[in-house]
Write a protein that holds these residues in place. Structure first.
Motif, PDB file in Angstrom:
ATOM      1  N   LEU A 130       0.828  -1.206   0.000  1.00  0.00           N
ATOM      2  CA  LEU A 130       0.000   0.000   0.000  1.00  0.00           C
ATOM      3  C   LEU A 130       0.865   1.260   0.000  1.00  0.00           C
ATOM      4  CD1 LEU A 130      -2.697  -1.192   2.554  1.00  0.00           C
ATOM      5  CD2 LEU A 130      -2.792  -1.285   0.063  1.00  0.00           C
ATOM      6  N   VAL A 131       2.118   1.117   0.449  1.00  0.00           N
ATOM      7  CA  VAL A 131       3.105   2.190   0.373  1.00  0.00           C
ATOM      8  C   VAL A 131       4.410   1.591  -0.143  1.00  0.00           C
ATOM      9  CG1 VAL A 131       2.089   3.516   2.281  1.00  0.00           C
ATOM     10  CG2 VAL A 131       3.981   1.950   2.740  1.00  0.00           C
ATOM     11  N   ILE A 132       5.279   2.464  -0.582  1.00  0.00           N
ATOM     12  CA  ILE A 132       6.595   2.039  -1.055  1.00  0.00           C
ATOM     13  C   ILE A 132       7.640   2.991  -0.478  1.00  0.00           C
ATOM     14  CG2 ILE A 132       6.453   3.401  -3.175  1.00  0.00           C
ATOM     15  CD1 ILE A 132       7.954   1.116  -4.590  1.00  0.00           C
ATOM     16  N   CYS A 133       8.801   2.444  -0.129  1.00  0.00           N
ATOM     17  CA  CYS A 133       9.919   3.267   0.332  1.00  0.00           C
ATOM     18  C   CYS A 133      10.731   3.651  -0.902  1.00  0.00           C
ATOM     19  CB  CYS A 133      10.786   2.505   1.332  1.00  0.00           C
ATOM     20  SG  CYS A 133      12.170   3.491   1.944  1.00  0.00           S
ATOM     21  N   LEU A 134      10.969   4.941  -1.078  1.00  0.00           N
ATOM     22  CA  LEU A 134      11.634   5.430  -2.281  1.00  0.00           C
ATOM     23  C   LEU A 134      13.155   5.344  -2.205  1.00  0.00           C
ATOM     24  CD1 LEU A 134       9.423   8.572  -2.951  1.00  0.00           C
ATOM     25  CD2 LEU A 134       9.208   6.278  -3.916  1.00  0.00           C
ATOM     26  N   ASN A 135      13.681   5.241  -1.000  1.00  0.00           N
ATOM     27  CA  ASN A 135      15.147   5.175  -0.841  1.00  0.00           C
ATOM     28  C   ASN A 135      15.490   4.151   0.244  1.00  0.00           C
ATOM     29  OD1 ASN A 135      13.962   6.910   1.062  1.00  0.00           O
ATOM     30  ND2 ASN A 135      15.810   8.124   1.283  1.00  0.00           N
ATOM     31  N   GLU A 136      15.182   2.927  -0.029  1.00  0.00           N
ATOM     32  CA  GLU A 136      15.329   1.822   0.923  1.00  0.00           C
ATOM     33  C   GLU A 136      16.749   1.693   1.472  1.00  0.00           C
ATOM     34  OE1 GLU A 136      13.470  -0.738   3.181  1.00  0.00           O
ATOM     35  OE2 GLU A 136      12.374  -0.244   1.384  1.00  0.00           O
ATOM     36  N   GLU A 137      17.744   2.056   0.676  1.00  0.00           N
ATOM     37  CA  GLU A 137      19.137   1.880   1.090  1.00  0.00           C
ATOM     38  C   GLU A 137      19.552   2.848   2.196  1.00  0.00           C
ATOM     39  OE1 GLU A 137      18.878   4.999  -1.929  1.00  0.00           O
ATOM     40  OE2 GLU A 137      18.104   2.973  -1.883  1.00  0.00           O
ATOM     41  N   ASP A 138      18.850   3.949   2.342  1.00  0.00           N
ATOM     42  CA  ASP A 138      19.174   4.916   3.393  1.00  0.00           C
ATOM     43  C   ASP A 138      18.671   4.426   4.744  1.00  0.00           C
ATOM     44  OD1 ASP A 138      20.310   6.575   1.532  1.00  0.00           O
ATOM     45  OD2 ASP A 138      18.557   7.881   1.352  1.00  0.00           O
ATOM     46  N   LYS A 139      19.444   4.687   5.773  1.00  0.00           N
ATOM     47  CA  LYS A 139      19.024   4.308   7.127  1.00  0.00           C
ATOM     48  C   LYS A 139      18.230   5.422   7.788  1.00  0.00           C
ATOM     49  CE  LYS A 139      20.828   0.332   6.925  1.00  0.00           C
ATOM     50  NZ  LYS A 139      19.933  -0.720   6.528  1.00  0.00           N
ATOM     51  N   ARG A 140      18.454   6.658   7.350  1.00  0.00           N
ATOM     52  CA  ARG A 140      17.726   7.810   7.890  1.00  0.00           C
ATOM     53  C   ARG A 140      17.056   8.537   6.739  1.00  0.00           C
ATOM     54  NH1 ARG A 140      20.968  11.664  11.350  1.00  0.00           N
ATOM     55  NH2 ARG A 140      18.848  12.245  11.888  1.00  0.00           N
ATOM     56  N   PHE A 141      16.038   9.292   7.055  1.00  0.00           N
ATOM     57  CA  PHE A 141      15.292  10.058   6.054  1.00  0.00           C
ATOM     58  C   PHE A 141      14.755   9.160   4.941  1.00  0.00           C
ATOM     59  CE2 PHE A 141      18.025  13.374   7.899  1.00  0.00           C
ATOM     60  CZ  PHE A 141      17.056  14.284   8.276  1.00  0.00           C
ATOM     61  N   ARG A 142      14.149   8.059   5.319  1.00  0.00           N
ATOM     62  CA  ARG A 142      13.513   7.192   4.330  1.00  0.00           C
ATOM     63  C   ARG A 142      12.187   7.815   3.919  1.00  0.00           C
ATOM     64  NH1 ARG A 142      14.448   1.053   6.509  1.00  0.00           N
ATOM     65  NH2 ARG A 142      16.607   0.928   5.850  1.00  0.00           N
ATOM     66  N   PHE A 143      12.038   8.031   2.630  1.00  0.00           N
ATOM     67  CA  PHE A 143      10.822   8.631   2.111  1.00  0.00           C
ATOM     68  C   PHE A 143       9.858   7.538   1.664  1.00  0.00           C
ATOM     69  CE2 PHE A 143      13.511  12.264   2.079  1.00  0.00           C
ATOM     70  CZ  PHE A 143      12.648  13.344   2.240  1.00  0.00           C
ATOM     71  N   TYR A 144       8.606   7.706   2.073  1.00  0.00           N
ATOM     72  CA  TYR A 144       7.557   6.762   1.713  1.00  0.00           C
ATOM     73  C   TYR A 144       6.525   7.456   0.849  1.00  0.00           C
ATOM     74  CZ  TYR A 144       9.452   3.504   5.101  1.00  0.00           C
ATOM     75  OH  TYR A 144      10.274   2.636   5.780  1.00  0.00           O
ATOM     76  N   ARG A 145       5.925   6.678  -0.048  1.00  0.00           N
ATOM     77  CA  ARG A 145       4.895   7.185  -0.935  1.00  0.00           C
ATOM     78  C   ARG A 145       3.771   6.166  -0.994  1.00  0.00           C
ATOM     79  NH1 ARG A 145       3.423   6.185  -5.985  1.00  0.00           N
ATOM     80  NH2 ARG A 145       5.219   4.971  -6.581  1.00  0.00           N
ATOM     81  N   ILE A 146       2.547   6.635  -1.120  1.00  0.00           N
ATOM     82  CA  ILE A 146       1.410   5.741  -1.280  1.00  0.00           C
ATOM     83  C   ILE A 146       1.450   5.174  -2.701  1.00  0.00           C
ATOM     84  CG2 ILE A 146      -0.155   7.600  -1.994  1.00  0.00           C
ATOM     85  CD1 ILE A 146      -2.391   6.127  -0.422  1.00  0.00           C
ATOM     86  N   THR A 147       1.110   3.904  -2.847  1.00  0.00           N
ATOM     87  CA  THR A 147       1.075   3.282  -4.169  1.00  0.00           C
ATOM     88  C   THR A 147      -0.321   3.447  -4.771  1.00  0.00           C
ATOM     89  OG1 THR A 147       0.382   1.150  -3.278  1.00  0.00           O
ATOM     90  CG2 THR A 147       2.771   1.532  -3.485  1.00  0.00           C
ATOM     91  N   ALA A 148      -0.447   3.085  -6.043  1.00  0.00           N
ATOM     92  CA  ALA A 148      -1.766   3.116  -6.689  1.00  0.00           C
ATOM     93  C   ALA A 148      -2.712   2.173  -5.949  1.00  0.00           C
ATOM     94  CB  ALA A 148      -1.632   2.726  -8.154  1.00  0.00           C
ATOM     95  N   LYS A 149      -2.195   1.039  -5.522  1.00  0.00           N
ATOM     96  CA  LYS A 149      -3.002   0.082  -4.753  1.00  0.00           C
ATOM     97  C   LYS A 149      -3.449   0.719  -3.431  1.00  0.00           C
ATOM     98  CE  LYS A 149      -2.676  -4.633  -2.868  1.00  0.00           C
ATOM     99  NZ  LYS A 149      -1.801  -5.820  -2.747  1.00  0.00           N
ATOM    100  N   GLY A 150      -2.541   1.434  -2.772  1.00  0.00           N
ATOM    101  CA  GLY A 150      -2.870   2.111  -1.525  1.00  0.00           C
ATOM    102  C   GLY A 150      -3.950   3.159  -1.736  1.00  0.00           C
ATOM    103  N   LYS A 151      -3.845   3.933  -2.830  1.00  0.00           N
ATOM    104  CA  LYS A 151      -4.863   4.944  -3.144  1.00  0.00           C
ATOM    105  C   LYS A 151      -6.213   4.286  -3.390  1.00  0.00           C
ATOM    106  CE  LYS A 151      -1.749   8.375  -5.110  1.00  0.00           C
ATOM    107  NZ  LYS A 151      -1.338   9.096  -6.312  1.00  0.00           N
ATOM    108  N   HIS A 152      -6.179   3.173  -4.090  1.00  0.00           N
ATOM    109  CA  HIS A 152      -7.407   2.437  -4.405  1.00  0.00           C
ATOM    110  C   HIS A 152      -8.134   2.014  -3.125  1.00  0.00           C
ATOM    111  CE1 HIS A 152     -10.047  -0.502  -6.353  1.00  0.00           C
ATOM    112  NE2 HIS A 152      -9.585  -1.414  -5.516  1.00  0.00           N
ATOM    113  N   TYR A 153      -7.399   1.387  -2.208  1.00  0.00           N
ATOM    114  CA  TYR A 153      -8.031   0.906  -0.978  1.00  0.00           C
ATOM    115  C   TYR A 153      -8.369   2.047  -0.028  1.00  0.00           C
ATOM    116  CZ  TYR A 153      -7.535  -3.913  -2.364  1.00  0.00           C
ATOM    117  OH  TYR A 153      -7.667  -5.103  -3.023  1.00  0.00           O
TER     118      TYR A 153
END
Length: 162
Positions: A130-153
């Protein structure tokens, strides 16, 4: 030692103790101001990073497959709806991510919860895609975004279409 000298030393000691108390009070006030300034600086940096990242992201790249699922009340649909309905915080997090990607601490401020709890919620939302992490490799300041599936639900939950 004379009595007069002892009295002078006691008076000097008393003055120094009072000065020490005053300095400790000032030190505490300065520490509070420093914490406030650091908090404000971190907020400004997070906002700047978020805007900079937002301007560089091609969101379609992050959705592996366009989500075009229609709600038909199947087992998966009901499982995800139940998952979201059990926690207003999960829904609040999805709503927070509707406009722009964010880091957990910003989401936490918006929904009135701790960063630790928000990170746990994000992990479970990520597992459900339902969400995706845009910079998984970072340990700090990980940015998350809602996915199309997340928006749908989220739309289903918000409009109570189940």
């Amino acid at each position: 030692m004379r009595t007069q000298d002892i009295e002078k030393l006691l008076n000097d000691n008393k003055k120094l103790n009072e000065e020490n108390k005053e300095l400790k009070k000032e030190n505490t006030e300065l520490k509070v101001k420093i914490k406030e300034l650091n908090y404000n600086l971190n907020s400004i940096q997070e906002d700047h990073i978020s805007k900079e990242l937002d301007s560089k992201i091609d969101y379609e790249t992050f959705d592996e497959v366009k989500f075009t699922h229609k709600f038909n009340g199947n087992k998966e649909d009901m499982s995800i709806i139940s998952f979201l309905a059990r926690s207003n915080k999960r829904v609040d997090i999805l709503k927070s991510l509707e406009e722009t990607p964010k880091i957990p601490s910003i989401i936490a401020k918006e929904i009135g919860d701790s960063s630790h709890h928000v990170s746990k919620y994000l992990t479970s939302l990520k597992e459900k895609e339902l969400v995706i992490c845009l910079n998984e490799e970072d340990k700090r300041f990980r940015f998350y975004r809602i996915t199309a599936k997340g928006k749908h639900y989220l739309e289903i939950i918000e409009n109570k279409k189940y």
